[in-house]
Design a protein around this motif. Structure first.
Motif, PDB file in Angstrom:
ATOM      1  N   LEU A  72      -1.420 -12.738  -1.716  1.00  0.00           N
ATOM      2  CA  LEU A  72      -1.038 -11.329  -1.702  1.00  0.00           C
ATOM      3  C   LEU A  72      -0.022 -11.044  -0.599  1.00  0.00           C
ATOM      4  CD1 LEU A  72      -1.508  -8.465  -2.820  1.00  0.00           C
ATOM      5  CD2 LEU A  72      -3.327  -8.209  -1.114  1.00  0.00           C
ATOM      6  N   ARG A  73      -0.253 -11.620   0.569  1.00  0.00           N
ATOM      7  CA  ARG A  73       0.705 -11.426   1.669  1.00  0.00           C
ATOM      8  C   ARG A  73       2.092 -11.930   1.300  1.00  0.00           C
ATOM      9  NH1 ARG A  73      -2.810 -13.426   6.968  1.00  0.00           N
ATOM     10  NH2 ARG A  73      -4.149 -11.570   7.126  1.00  0.00           N
ATOM     11  N   SER A  74       2.151 -13.015   0.549  1.00  0.00           N
ATOM     12  CA  SER A  74       3.442 -13.620   0.215  1.00  0.00           C
ATOM     13  C   SER A  74       4.270 -12.749  -0.724  1.00  0.00           C
ATOM     14  CB  SER A  74       3.238 -15.005  -0.414  1.00  0.00           C
ATOM     15  OG  SER A  74       2.701 -14.894  -1.732  1.00  0.00           O
ATOM     16  N   VAL A  75       3.621 -11.827  -1.425  1.00  0.00           N
ATOM     17  CA  VAL A  75       4.353 -10.970  -2.377  1.00  0.00           C
ATOM     18  C   VAL A  75       4.194  -9.496  -2.035  1.00  0.00           C
ATOM     19  CG1 VAL A  75       4.164 -12.656  -4.240  1.00  0.00           C
ATOM     20  CG2 VAL A  75       2.378 -10.912  -3.981  1.00  0.00           C
ATOM     21  N   TRP A  76       3.665  -9.184  -0.858  1.00  0.00           N
ATOM     22  CA  TRP A  76       3.360  -7.800  -0.513  1.00  0.00           C
ATOM     23  C   TRP A  76       4.599  -6.910  -0.516  1.00  0.00           C
ATOM     24  CZ3 TRP A  76      -0.917  -5.178  -0.690  1.00  0.00           C
ATOM     25  CH2 TRP A  76      -1.017  -3.936  -0.055  1.00  0.00           C
ATOM     26  N   ASP A  77       5.746  -7.454  -0.136  1.00  0.00           N
ATOM     27  CA  ASP A  77       6.940  -6.621  -0.076  1.00  0.00           C
ATOM     28  C   ASP A  77       7.728  -6.617  -1.380  1.00  0.00           C
ATOM     29  OD1 ASP A  77       7.788  -9.212   0.165  1.00  0.00           O
ATOM     30  OD2 ASP A  77       9.217  -8.836   1.778  1.00  0.00           O
ATOM     31  N   TYR A  78       7.136  -7.154  -2.466  1.00  0.00           N
ATOM     32  CA  TYR A  78       7.775  -7.077  -3.774  1.00  0.00           C
ATOM     33  C   TYR A  78       7.333  -5.780  -4.466  1.00  0.00           C
ATOM     34  CZ  TYR A  78       8.679 -12.147  -3.408  1.00  0.00           C
ATOM     35  OH  TYR A  78       9.081 -13.400  -3.006  1.00  0.00           O
ATOM     36  N   PRO A  79       8.255  -4.999  -5.013  1.00  0.00           N
ATOM     37  CA  PRO A  79       7.847  -3.789  -5.736  1.00  0.00           C
ATOM     38  C   PRO A  79       6.840  -4.065  -6.850  1.00  0.00           C
ATOM     39  CG  PRO A  79      10.208  -3.760  -5.347  1.00  0.00           C
ATOM     40  CD  PRO A  79       9.725  -5.122  -4.915  1.00  0.00           C
ATOM     41  N   THR A  80       6.983  -5.200  -7.529  1.00  0.00           N
ATOM     42  CA  THR A  80       6.090  -5.501  -8.642  1.00  0.00           C
ATOM     43  C   THR A  80       4.629  -5.620  -8.213  1.00  0.00           C
ATOM     44  OG1 THR A  80       6.696  -7.835  -8.348  1.00  0.00           O
ATOM     45  CG2 THR A  80       7.834  -6.604 -10.079  1.00  0.00           C
ATOM     46  N   THR A  81       4.391  -5.902  -6.944  1.00  0.00           N
ATOM     47  CA  THR A  81       3.013  -5.983  -6.451  1.00  0.00           C
ATOM     48  C   THR A  81       2.324  -4.632  -6.535  1.00  0.00           C
ATOM     49  OG1 THR A  81       3.614  -7.779  -4.957  1.00  0.00           O
ATOM     50  CG2 THR A  81       1.590  -6.569  -4.444  1.00  0.00           C
ATOM     51  N   HIS A  82       3.070  -3.563  -6.375  1.00  0.00           N
ATOM     52  CA  HIS A  82       2.494  -2.223  -6.266  1.00  0.00           C
ATOM     53  C   HIS A  82       2.690  -1.365  -7.512  1.00  0.00           C
ATOM     54  CE1 HIS A  82       2.165  -3.000  -1.897  1.00  0.00           C
ATOM     55  NE2 HIS A  82       3.305  -3.635  -2.084  1.00  0.00           N
ATOM     56  N   ILE A  83       3.708  -1.671  -8.299  1.00  0.00           N
ATOM     57  CA  ILE A  83       4.109  -0.789  -9.393  1.00  0.00           C
ATOM     58  C   ILE A  83       2.993  -0.528 -10.393  1.00  0.00           C
ATOM     59  CG2 ILE A  83       5.523  -0.767 -11.495  1.00  0.00           C
ATOM     60  CD1 ILE A  83       7.817  -1.788  -9.816  1.00  0.00           C
ATOM     61  N   ASP A  84       2.279  -1.564 -10.796  1.00  0.00           N
ATOM     62  CA  ASP A  84       1.300  -1.408 -11.861  1.00  0.00           C
ATOM     63  C   ASP A  84      -0.079  -0.988 -11.365  1.00  0.00           C
ATOM     64  OD1 ASP A  84       3.081  -2.002 -13.900  1.00  0.00           O
ATOM     65  OD2 ASP A  84       2.763  -4.158 -13.712  1.00  0.00           O
ATOM     66  N   THR A  85      -0.197  -0.728 -10.059  1.00  0.00           N
ATOM     67  CA  THR A  85      -1.460  -0.203  -9.557  1.00  0.00           C
ATOM     68  C   THR A  85      -1.417   1.326  -9.593  1.00  0.00           C
ATOM     69  OG1 THR A  85      -0.930   0.116  -7.202  1.00  0.00           O
ATOM     70  CG2 THR A  85      -1.447  -2.125  -7.939  1.00  0.00           C
ATOM     71  N   SER A  86      -2.566   1.927  -9.575  1.00  0.00           N
ATOM     72  CA  SER A  86      -2.647   3.388  -9.615  1.00  0.00           C
ATOM     73  C   SER A  86      -2.743   3.995  -8.224  1.00  0.00           C
ATOM     74  CB  SER A  86      -3.863   3.819 -10.434  1.00  0.00           C
ATOM     75  OG  SER A  86      -5.058   3.323  -9.838  1.00  0.00           O
ATOM     76  N   SER A  87      -2.676   3.155  -7.175  1.00  0.00           N
ATOM     77  CA  SER A  87      -2.984   3.699  -5.850  1.00  0.00           C
ATOM     78  C   SER A  87      -2.145   3.161  -4.699  1.00  0.00           C
ATOM     79  CB  SER A  87      -4.458   3.423  -5.513  1.00  0.00           C
ATOM     80  OG  SER A  87      -4.727   2.030  -5.537  1.00  0.00           O
TER      81      SER A  87
END
Length: 564
Positions: A72-87
Motif C-alpha cells: 500500500l505504501r508503494s502505491v499510496w501516492d497514485y490516484p488509482t489507490t484512492h479513486i475507487d474508494t468511498s472515503s
C-alpha cells in the motif's frame, strides 16, 4: 474522534453532549438499526468506511499485515489507490493521520476525519434519499467522486458521503439545440473521469475541455470551480462550456439548470464552486471538432551555472508567456530549487515549428548562458495523442499548498517580471516550490457565468507548495502556516489592487486557510452567489470548506460542524 452531528443552534454548547472519552456516540447519532434500515431502503448501497491503511495497524479493523502495508505504501501516492474508494481523500492533510500507512503500526487507526458512511448513488432517487436522511438525523453531508480535492471538501469527521463515482454514463449529442447554442455536445454523468470523457470524444472526432489530470472528475468541483486545462487558451475554461446541469437541490427537487431555465442556478454552478448549491447528477457541455496539436517539453537545472544565469533564463521564459498564451497555447511548468521544467506547453491548431518559434527566446537564453537542457517538440494528429504523449499521469500532490492568479500586467515589462522572479526565488529559498499554469482565458463566454472575473486578466495560476510530512501532523500545520503567512504574501505584494481586480486565487487549488476567501476565490460574484445558495439550499444541507455560505458554520476541535 466519534461520529457526530451537525448542530443548528447558535452556540455548540446548546447542542446534545458528545462523549469522547469513552468512545460513545452523540445522542443524535442514528442507531445501528436505523442505519440498517436506511441501507435496506437503498437496497444495499450504504458503504461503511474501513480506512485503506487499516492493514498497517492493529485496530478494531484488524491486525497489522506488514506485506500488505508495504504494498500500500508503494502505491499510496497514485490516484488509482484512492479513486475507487468511498472515503480516502487524496490530499493527506485532511485525513488528519486518522489511519495513516506511514505512521507506526501501534499508532491510531480510527475513522476520525474520514466519512463514516457513503451512499453509492446512481440515481436521483438515491440522492434524494441521502439528502433526506442527512437532514432528518442532522448529519454532516459531503459530496465525493474520486477524492481529487485540495481543500478537504470531499471528506469530513462524522459525515455521510453522497458518492457519485459510479454515475459513469456518457452520451454524444450530435445536434444539441437551445436558444443560445446549436451544435455538438456531450453529456457526462457525475462520476465520469477526464480520460473517459476524452477517449469517447476522440472516438467521435471531437474534443471537450478537461483538466491536466487524467482521473479528475469532469462534472464535479473541477467544472463547478472554473476548470483549467490544456485547451482553455483556445476554447475557454471548463465552466465556459456548460450547456446544462441536472441536479438535486437542497429541497430534494430534481431540476435542470440552463441559461434559460433556473438560470440563476446555472450561473452559480458554472464557476461558483462545488458542493454547496445542489448535488450534480449530470453535465452537458459543448463539443468541438478534434484538432491537430503541437506540444513541447523543456527541462534545465542550475548545476554548474550561476544563480543569476538560472533565474535570468526563467525570466526570459516568463516574458515569453504572453505571446505563447495569446496564440492559444497553455504552458504548464514547475520551478523548484535549482530545477525548471515545462511539461508540457500544448498548442492546439499550431505546428511544432510555430510553437518552437514561441519558445525560441528561452532556448536562445539557455544557449547564450551555456546551460544544458532537454527539449522535445512534436506535431500530433489529434489532441488526445498529444495529451497522452506529453502530459504524464501525475501522482497525488504531497504538498501543503496555497495559490494566486497572477495578472498579465506582471509580465508587461522587464521590471515587473524581475520582481516576480525575485518573489519566486524567495519562495524557493524558504522551502517552497511553484507550479505554474499559464493561460489566456480573457474571452468572455456568450453566456455569462460565475467564474471569478480575475481569471479574465490572468496569465499564471501559480500554486505554491511545501512538502507534506508523512509522519508529523504538527510539521504539516507549520508548513501550511508558512504558506499562508510567509510565502503567499510575497506574491500578494506584486498584485495591483486595480485593473485585474486585486488578489485572487483559483478556488480549486488554494489555501483552505484563506481568511478572505469570499473575495479571493469568488471576487465580486460572492453576494449574488450567496443569495442563490440560500434559494436552492435554504435548509443548509450542503457545506464544504471555503464554499459559498460556509462562513455560516465552523468546525469544532472535536469535529462537530456547528452554526457560527
Amino acid at each position: 474522534m466519534v461520529p457526530s452531528c451537525m448542530h443548528g443552534s447558535s452556540r455548540c454548547t446548546d447542542s446534545p453532549p458528545i462523549a469522547i472519552a469513552d468512545g460513545s456516540y452523540e445522542t443524535c447519532w442514528p442507531s445501528s438499526a436505523t442505519w440498517a434500515s436506511f441501507n435496506q431502503t437503498l437496497r444495499g448501497r450504504l458503504v461503511a468506511t474501513v480506512p485503506l491503511a487499516s492493514v498497517c495497524h492493529n485496530s478494531s479493523f484488524g491486525t497489522n499485515d506488514a506485506a500488505a502495508c508495504a504494498q500500500l505504501r508503494s502505491v499510496w501516492d497514485y490516484p488509482t489507490t484512492h479513486i475507487d474508494t468511498s472515503s480516502s481523500p487524496m490530499a493527506p492533510f485532511f485525513a488528519n493521520m486518522s489511519c495513516d500507512p506511514f505512521t507506526p503500526s501501534t499508532s491510531q487507526c480510527v475513522i476520525g476525519a474520514y466519512v463514516q458512511y457513503a451512499v453509492n448513488a446512481t440515481s436521483a432517487a438515491h440522492y434524494q434519499l441521502t439528502l433526506a436522511f442527512a437532514k432528518q438525523h442532522n448529519i454532516r453531508l459531503v459530496i465525493r467522486n474520486t477524492g481529487h480535492d485540495y481543500l478537504g471538501k470531499s471528506t469530513g469527521a462524522g459525515a455521510l458521503a453522497l458518492w457519485t463515482h459510479h454515475l459513469r454514463d456518457i452520451a454524444v449529442l450530435g445536434s444539441y439545440e437551445s436558444p443560445l447554442y446549436r451544435g455538438k455536445a456531450m453529456k457526462f454523468g457525475a462520476g465520469v473521469l477526464n480520460w473517459e470523457a476524452q477517449e469517447v470524444a476522440h472516438a467521435h472526432g471531437l474534443v471537450v475541455v478537461g483538466g491536466n489530470g487524467r482521473t479528475v472528475g469532469v462534472a464535479g468541483g473541477y467544472t463547478q470551480g472554473g476548470g483549467h486545462g490544456p485547451l482553455v487558451s483556445t476554447l475557454g475554461l471548463a465552466a465556459d462550456q456548460v450547456l446544462e446541469w441536472e441536479v438535486v437541490t437542497g429541497l430534494w427537487e430534481c431540476v435542470s439548470a440552463t441559461p434559460t431555465q433556473n438560470a440563476d442556478l446555472y450561473w452559480a454552478l458554472s464557476g461558483g464552486g462545488g458542493g454547496t448549491y445542489a448535488a450534480v447528477l449530470s453535465l452537458t457541455v459543448k463539443a468541438y471538432p478534434d484538432i491537430k496539436t503541437a506540444a513541447a517539453n523543456l527541462t534545465f537545472t542550475s548545476e554548474g551555472v550561476s544563480t543569476r544565469a538560472f533565474y535570468g533564463v526563467v525570466q526570459t521564459f516568463l516574458l515569453s508567456l504572453p505571446a505563447i498564451t495569446d496564440s492559444g497555447a497553455v504552458s504548464i511548468w514547475l520551478l523548484a530549487p535549482g530545477f525548471f521544467q515545462v511539461q508540457p506547453t500544448v498548442a492546439p491548431g499550431m505546428t511544432a515549428d510555430k510553437l518552437q518559434a514561441l519558445l525560441q527566446p528561452t532556448l536562445d537564453a539557455l544557449q547564450d548562458n551555456e546551460i544544458p537542457y532537454d527539449y522535445f517538440v512534436a506535431d500530433f494528429p489529434t489532441y488526445l495523442d498529444s495529451f497522452y504523449a506529453m502530459n504524464p499521469a501525475p501522482n497525488i500532490t504531497q504538498y501543503n499548498i496555497g495559490s494566486r492568479l497572477l495578472p498579465n500586467s506582471l509580465l508587461s515589462s522587464n521590471i515587473s517580471a524581475a520582481s516576480l522572479v525575485d518573489a519566486l526565488a524567495f519562495i524557493l529559498d524558504n522551502d517552497g516550490v511553484v507550479s505554474g499554469l499559464s493561460v489566456n482565458v480573457s474571452r468572455i463566454p456568450d453566456v455569462p457565468n460565475a467564474v471569478n472575473p480575475a481569471w479574465r486578466q490572468t496569465i499564471i495560476s501559480a500554486v505554491v507548495g511545501i512538502p507534506y510530512n508523512d509522519t508529523s501532523l504538527q510539521a504539516n500545520i507549520a508548513g501550511q502556516r508558512q504558506i499562508t503567512d510567509g510565502l503567499i504574501p510575497k506574491l500578494d505584494a506584486l498584485i495591483p489592487d486595480s485593473g485585474g481586480g486585486g488578489v485572487a486565487a483559483y478556488l480549486n487549488e488554494a489555501d483552505f486557510r484563506e481568511t478572505d476567501f469570499q473575495r479571493v476565490f469568488y471576487g465580486e460574484n460572492y453576494p449574488r452567489l450567496l443569495e442563490i445558495k440560500h434559494k436552492y439550499d435554504p435548509l443548509g444541507i450542503f457545506w464544504a470548506t471555503t464554499a459559498v455560505g460556509s462562513e455560516g458554520w465552523r468546525i469544532q476541535e472535536d469535529g462537530r460542524l456547528c452554526r457560527a
